[in-house]
Design an enzyme around this catalytic site. Structure first.
Site, PDB file in Angstrom:
ATOM      1  N   CYS A  63       0.887  -1.190   0.000  1.00 41.42           N
ATOM      2  CA  CYS A  63       0.000   0.000   0.000  1.00 41.42           C
ATOM      3  C   CYS A  63       0.910   1.220   0.000  1.00 41.42           C
ATOM      4  O   CYS A  63       1.080   1.889   1.018  1.00 41.42           O
ATOM      5  CB  CYS A  63      -0.907   0.006   1.222  1.00 41.42           C
ATOM      6  SG  CYS A  63      -1.825  -1.526   1.461  1.00 41.42           S
ATOM      7  N   ALA A  64       1.523   1.492  -1.146  1.00 38.99           N
ATOM      8  CA  ALA A  64       2.753   2.290  -1.163  1.00 38.99           C
ATOM      9  C   ALA A  64       2.609   3.803  -1.314  1.00 38.99           C
ATOM     10  O   ALA A  64       3.508   4.532  -0.911  1.00 38.99           O
ATOM     11  CB  ALA A  64       3.662   1.767  -2.280  1.00 38.99           C
TER      12      ALA A  64
ATOM     13  N   PRO B 142       2.057   7.763  -0.980  1.00 38.18           N
ATOM     14  CA  PRO B 142       2.716   8.432  -2.118  1.00 38.18           C
ATOM     15  C   PRO B 142       4.181   8.034  -2.349  1.00 38.18           C
ATOM     16  O   PRO B 142       4.843   8.615  -3.187  1.00 38.18           O
ATOM     17  CB  PRO B 142       2.618   9.909  -1.739  1.00 38.18           C
ATOM     18  CG  PRO B 142       2.658   9.903  -0.246  1.00 38.18           C
ATOM     19  CD  PRO B 142       1.977   8.640   0.205  1.00 38.18           C
ATOM     20  N   GLY B 143       4.692   7.060  -1.595  1.00 39.18           N
ATOM     21  CA  GLY B 143       6.016   6.531  -1.910  1.00 39.18           C
ATOM     22  C   GLY B 143       7.122   6.857  -0.929  1.00 39.18           C
ATOM     23  O   GLY B 143       8.283   6.565  -1.197  1.00 39.18           O
ATOM     24  N   GLY B 144       6.795   7.461   0.217  1.00 48.22           N
ATOM     25  CA  GLY B 144       7.827   7.819   1.199  1.00 48.22           C
ATOM     26  C   GLY B 144       8.563   6.609   1.750  1.00 48.22           C
ATOM     27  O   GLY B 144       9.796   6.592   1.817  1.00 48.22           O
ATOM     28  N   LYS B 145       7.811   5.595   2.139  1.00 45.71           N
ATOM     29  CA  LYS B 145       8.431   4.388   2.707  1.00 45.71           C
ATOM     30  C   LYS B 145       9.087   3.560   1.592  1.00 45.71           C
ATOM     31  O   LYS B 145      10.145   2.968   1.796  1.00 45.71           O
ATOM     32  CB  LYS B 145       7.399   3.567   3.467  1.00 45.71           C
ATOM     33  CG  LYS B 145       6.796   4.311   4.653  1.00 45.71           C
ATOM     34  CD  LYS B 145       5.718   3.524   5.341  1.00 45.71           C
ATOM     35  CE  LYS B 145       4.940   4.391   6.299  1.00 45.71           C
ATOM     36  NZ  LYS B 145       4.006   5.309   5.641  1.00 45.71           N
TER      37      LYS B 145
ATOM     38  N   ASP C 290      -0.371   0.248  -5.500  1.00 46.93           N
ATOM     39  CA  ASP C 290      -1.452   1.075  -4.971  1.00 46.93           C
ATOM     40  C   ASP C 290      -2.694   0.831  -5.802  1.00 46.93           C
ATOM     41  O   ASP C 290      -2.604   0.489  -6.980  1.00 46.93           O
ATOM     42  CB  ASP C 290      -1.094   2.561  -4.967  1.00 46.93           C
ATOM     43  CG  ASP C 290      -2.030   3.328  -4.040  1.00 46.93           C
ATOM     44  OD1 ASP C 290      -1.717   3.413  -2.833  1.00 46.93           O
ATOM     45  OD2 ASP C 290      -3.087   3.789  -4.501  1.00 46.93           O
TER      46      ASP C 290
ATOM     47  N   ASP D 283       1.794  -1.505   4.820  1.00 46.42           N
ATOM     48  CA  ASP D 283       1.527  -0.235   5.509  1.00 46.42           C
ATOM     49  C   ASP D 283       0.048   0.050   5.277  1.00 46.42           C
ATOM     50  O   ASP D 283      -0.321   0.715   4.317  1.00 46.42           O
ATOM     51  CB  ASP D 283       2.425   0.867   4.941  1.00 46.42           C
ATOM     52  CG  ASP D 283       2.220   2.189   5.664  1.00 46.42           C
ATOM     53  OD1 ASP D 283       2.288   2.197   6.903  1.00 46.42           O
ATOM     54  OD2 ASP D 283       1.962   3.206   4.991  1.00 46.42           O
TER      55      ASP D 283
ATOM     56  N   CYS E 239      -0.517   4.360  10.888  1.00 42.04           N
ATOM     57  CA  CYS E 239      -0.266   5.665  11.524  1.00 42.04           C
ATOM     58  C   CYS E 239      -1.411   5.974  12.494  1.00 42.04           C
ATOM     59  O   CYS E 239      -1.987   7.046  12.483  1.00 42.04           O
ATOM     60  CB  CYS E 239      -0.094   6.776  10.487  1.00 42.04           C
ATOM     61  SG  CYS E 239      -1.486   6.965   9.372  1.00 42.04           S
TER      62      CYS E 239
END
Length: 448
Positions: free
Chosen positions: A261-262, A264-267, A284, A330, A383
């Site tokens: 579940c990526a 906007p790509g931070g992780k 996604d 995530d 989160c």
């Protein structure tokens, strides 16, 4: 430069009305207004302060207003919002004199309504000026008092008190009223942390090295999204608790990683920056979000990311069993750990949402589990701070998947500053722990 025809306070009324009526995200709408009206940095700051502050303190402001309003259910929503933003300034912003607040409130009421509304607004605010606001000590029930004092829904305060006790809940509710600090992750593929700090200081930013995470920096002045260092891929804006996911996953060298579940790509990019020869497959549900992931990869100079639009509950149809060394789930969650960034969240979520999300989270874990190689690591993160979405979900996953065990080596992979927060195979970060978002990470190992 366009001529500004509306005042900052008028914009705040419009913005808050849109948030309430259309359930718009305040952070996105705020950026839209700042750009649309080409606001100066001072006006942008004031609009941000009034907007976020009024949303953060909504229940408290309504409690203060209630003795001064007759038949408040008959008042137009924009009038109630105008009273809230005026009272917020009177109570919480010491630099703005009351006479200026009252004058502008009456002018806005005349412009948007009529003389009768303007007279009512003037009367209410002057009455508050004379008599003062009612004391919160008048509320006898401690849960109700905490809910109104910190402007959190009573059901949520009650839930947290049951889960974490009254002291921890009070600390969390109070810190949720404060503004978060901007942090960023340095792209160590391109430069060292000290080099990036020097670059940013030359651009006029005030920066300090984080004591929590080795590649993290804290911005004390300015917005890093507008820096050349950001544009040139030397950093990614990311909360520190979110940076811990890449540590927990422990991917390195030639690992083949799946991020389910990526966007906007931070992780995704944090994981990719740690690989030398390995790859990250990022998924996604939405095509436009997949484009965001690839845009980040391009900016950071990462060629080891592949992104696809796919429902992560159907990964078994797309990939072979045991084809990944590490997997990150995530999961979509209630977001109750990020209320300082998205204050409107607390008024729109319900216990039913939490129940529904917990079911989706377990479905995602169930779908991802067969794709992991034996001996591989599966990390689950959210989160939020809610136990049903966090500890309970992690325990239920292990109960239903005897081929997995809790990874008790999790603490060894995390920075030293974080290790005291680890409880066996999982980690719950609260916003008050070190000023980050509330966040949960669980690490599982597939038995050999």
């Amino acid at each position: 430069m366009k001529k500004q025809k509306v005042s900052v306070r008028e914009l705040a009324v419009d913005l808050l009305e849109s948030v309430e009526k259309n359930q718009s995200y305040s952070n996105l709408l705020l950026n839209h207004y700042i750009n649309k009206y080409q606001l100066s940095s001072a006006d942008s700051g004031l609009l941000t302060e009034i907007t976020y502050g009024t949303i953060q303190r909504k229940y408290t402001l309504d409690y203060y207003l209630s003795p001064f309003l007759r038949a408040s259910n008959k008042i137009n929503s924009w009038v109630k919002i105008l009273l809230r933003i005026s009272l917020y300034q009177m109570v919480y912003l010491e630099k703005i004199p009351d006479h200026a607040i009252l004058f502008e409130a009456v002018e806005i009421a005349k412009k948007r309504g009529h003389k009768g509304i303007a007279s009512m607004v003037n009367g209410v605010l002057r009455n508050i000026q004379r008599k003062g606001i009612p004391s919160l000590d008048n509320i006898e029930d401690p849960i109700e008092r905490m809910a109104i004092e910190t402007s959190h829904p009573e059901w949520l305060v009650q839930r947290w008190v049951k889960q974490f006790g009254i002291e921890k809940t009070k600390e969390m509710c109070e810190i949720n009223l404060t503004a978060p600090t901007q942090t960023a992750r340095v792209n160590l593929k391109k430069a060292t942390r000290d080099e990036v700090i020097s670059m940013l200081e030359e651009e006029g930013f005030e920066i300090k090295a984080s004591p929590i995470i080795p590649e993290s920096i804290i911005c004390l002045k300015g917005n890093l999204a507008h820096s050349k260092a950001y544009e040139n891929g030397y950093l990614s804006i990311q909360d520190e608790s979110s940076m811990l996911v890449a540590y927990a996953l422990g991917a390195s060298h030639f690992d083949k990683v799946l991020d389910t579940c990526a966007a906007p790509g931070g992780k995704t990019s944090a994981i990719a920056e740690r690989l030398n020869g390995g790859t990250v497959t990022a998924l996604d549900l939405h095509e436009h979000k997949v484009k965001l992931i690839m845009k980040q990869a391009e900016r950071l100079g990462l060629s080891n990311i592949e992104a696809k639009a796919l429902d992560s509950r159907k990964v078994g149809e797309e990939f072979e069993k045991e084809s990944f060394d590490k997997i990150l789930v995530d999961a979509p969650c209630s977001g109750l750990g990020v209320m300082r960034r998205k204050p409107d969240l607390k008024y729109t979520k319900s216990e039913n949402d939490i129940r529904n999300l917990a079911a989706i989270q377990l479905d995602l874990l169930k779908a991802a589990a067969p794709l992991l190689k034996k001996g591989g690591t599966l990390v689950y993160s959210t989160c939020t701070v809610d136990k049903e979405e966090n500890e309970t979900a992690a325990k239920e996953f292990l109960l239903n998947h005897p081929e997995f065990e809790g990874d008790l080596n999790l603490a060894d992979r995390l920075p030293a500053s974080i290790q005291p927060f680890v409880n066996g195979y999982y980690l719950q970060i609260f916003p008050q722990d070190f000023g980050s978002d509330g966040f949960f990470i669980a690490a599982f190992r597939k038995k050999v």
